[in-house]
Design a protein around this motif. Structure first.
Motif, PDB file in Angstrom:
ATOM      1  N   ASN A 106       0.821  -1.212   0.000  1.00 56.19           N
ATOM      2  CA  ASN A 106       0.000   0.000   0.000  1.00 56.19           C
ATOM      3  C   ASN A 106       0.856   1.263   0.000  1.00 56.19           C
ATOM      4  O   ASN A 106       0.507   2.265  -0.640  1.00 56.19           O
ATOM      5  N   LEU A 107       1.965   1.237   0.724  1.00 60.08           N
ATOM      6  CA  LEU A 107       2.824   2.413   0.801  1.00 60.08           C
ATOM      7  C   LEU A 107       3.393   2.756  -0.571  1.00 60.08           C
ATOM      8  O   LEU A 107       3.492   3.934  -0.937  1.00 60.08           O
ATOM      9  N   THR A 108       3.747   1.733  -1.340  1.00 60.87           N
ATOM     10  CA  THR A 108       4.267   1.977  -2.682  1.00 60.87           C
ATOM     11  C   THR A 108       3.217   2.648  -3.546  1.00 60.87           C
ATOM     12  O   THR A 108       3.517   3.590  -4.299  1.00 60.87           O
ATOM     13  N   VAL A 109       2.001   2.190  -3.427  1.00 60.09           N
ATOM     14  CA  VAL A 109       0.912   2.780  -4.203  1.00 60.09           C
ATOM     15  C   VAL A 109       0.682   4.228  -3.785  1.00 60.09           C
ATOM     16  O   VAL A 109       0.543   5.122  -4.630  1.00 60.09           O
ATOM     17  N   MET A 110       0.673   4.463  -2.485  1.00 65.86           N
ATOM     18  CA  MET A 110       0.451   5.816  -1.990  1.00 65.86           C
ATOM     19  C   MET A 110       1.537   6.767  -2.462  1.00 65.86           C
ATOM     20  O   MET A 110       1.274   7.894  -2.858  1.00 65.86           O
ATOM     21  N   LEU A 111       2.781   6.307  -2.412  1.00 65.61           N
ATOM     22  CA  LEU A 111       3.897   7.165  -2.819  1.00 65.61           C
ATOM     23  C   LEU A 111       3.936   7.378  -4.328  1.00 65.61           C
ATOM     24  O   LEU A 111       4.393   8.419  -4.802  1.00 65.61           O
ATOM     25  N   GLY A 112       3.461   6.391  -5.068  1.00 62.40           N
ATOM     26  CA  GLY A 112       3.609   6.460  -6.514  1.00 62.40           C
ATOM     27  C   GLY A 112       2.449   7.015  -7.291  1.00 62.40           C
ATOM     28  O   GLY A 112       2.622   7.449  -8.437  1.00 62.40           O
ATOM     29  N   ALA A 113       1.284   7.037  -6.673  1.00 66.66           N
ATOM     30  CA  ALA A 113       0.053   7.311  -7.423  1.00 66.66           C
ATOM     31  C   ALA A 113       0.092   8.597  -8.228  1.00 66.66           C
ATOM     32  O   ALA A 113      -0.479   8.655  -9.323  1.00 66.66           O
ATOM     33  N   LEU A 114       0.745   9.633  -7.742  1.00 67.72           N
ATOM     34  CA  LEU A 114       0.785  10.910  -8.466  1.00 67.72           C
ATOM     35  C   LEU A 114       2.167  11.193  -9.046  1.00 67.72           C
ATOM     36  O   LEU A 114       2.493  12.342  -9.350  1.00 67.72           O
ATOM     37  N   ASN A 115       2.944  10.134  -9.215  1.00 59.71           N
ATOM     38  CA  ASN A 115       4.298  10.296  -9.758  1.00 59.71           C
ATOM     39  C   ASN A 115       4.481   9.519 -11.052  1.00 59.71           C
ATOM     40  O   ASN A 115       4.038   8.385 -11.182  1.00 59.71           O
ATOM     41  N   SER A 116       5.191  10.118 -11.970  1.00 65.19           N
ATOM     42  CA  SER A 116       5.357   9.522 -13.298  1.00 65.19           C
ATOM     43  C   SER A 116       6.033   8.157 -13.246  1.00 65.19           C
ATOM     44  O   SER A 116       5.697   7.269 -14.040  1.00 65.19           O
ATOM     45  N   TRP A 117       6.967   7.975 -12.333  1.00 59.96           N
ATOM     46  CA  TRP A 117       7.742   6.731 -12.297  1.00 59.96           C
ATOM     47  C   TRP A 117       6.875   5.504 -12.020  1.00 59.96           C
ATOM     48  O   TRP A 117       7.286   4.375 -12.288  1.00 59.96           O
ATOM     49  N   PHE A 118       5.688   5.726 -11.479  1.00 57.38           N
ATOM     50  CA  PHE A 118       4.803   4.626 -11.107  1.00 57.38           C
ATOM     51  C   PHE A 118       4.104   4.018 -12.318  1.00 57.38           C
ATOM     52  O   PHE A 118       3.572   2.926 -12.248  1.00 57.38           O
ATOM     53  N   TYR A 119       4.110   4.701 -13.437  1.00 58.46           N
ATOM     54  CA  TYR A 119       3.295   4.319 -14.584  1.00 58.46           C
ATOM     55  C   TYR A 119       4.138   3.836 -15.752  1.00 58.46           C
ATOM     56  O   TYR A 119       5.228   4.348 -16.002  1.00 58.46           O
ATOM     57  N   GLU A 120       3.609   2.835 -16.461  1.00 62.47           N
ATOM     58  CA  GLU A 120       4.364   2.197 -17.542  1.00 62.47           C
ATOM     59  C   GLU A 120       3.910   2.621 -18.931  1.00 62.47           C
ATOM     60  O   GLU A 120       4.707   2.652 -19.861  1.00 62.47           O
TER      61      GLU A 120
END
Length: 132
Positions: A106-120
């Motif tokens: 969950n923490l990874t999702v929370m940290l990544g949700a609004l960041n470009s690096w989270f998306y492929e």
């Protein structure tokens, strides 16, 4: 993977638009979908995101209370309702997908949700222009 945005346009300050992102070619229910925007000369900004398996949503402070993200699992489509628009909202709006989010902490999702690096994968974008 295909992401096709629509719904952008020219609107006066205070007006509204509804953006859509039609998704195909991947497991929609095991994904996170994000909306990003980029204005000329500025960095890309994460605007909003929705996590498909639990429906949690995320918003940038700059759009909280004005933008609403939603999903339609019958059509594999994500919408972004933009209300009370201002010229500062003028930008190219793009949707993006992060795959396989069920396996993530969950923490990874929370940290990544609004960041470009989270998306492929990314769509081509739809232009939103707000006149004063």
């Amino acid at each position: 993977v295909q992401l096709v945005e629509s719904g952008g346009g020219l609107v006066q300050s205070g007006g509204s638009l509804r953006l859509s992102c039609a998704a195909s070619g991947f497991d929609f229910d095991d994904s996170a979908m994000g909306w990003f925007r980029q204005a000329p000369g500025k960095e890309r900004e994460g605007v909003s995101a929705i996590i498909m398996n639990d429906g949690s949503t995320y918003y940038a402070d700059s759009v909280k209370g004005r933008f609403t993200i939603s999903s339609d699992h019958t059509k594999n489509t994500v919408h972004l309702q933009l209300n009370n628009l201002s010229p500062e909202d003028t930008a190219l709006y793009s949707c993006a997908v992060s795959h396989g989010v069920r396996r993530l902490e969950n923490l990874t999702v929370m940290l990544g949700a609004l960041n470009s690096w989270f998306y492929e994968d990314w769509g081509q974008g739809t232009q939103v222009t707000v006149s004063s």
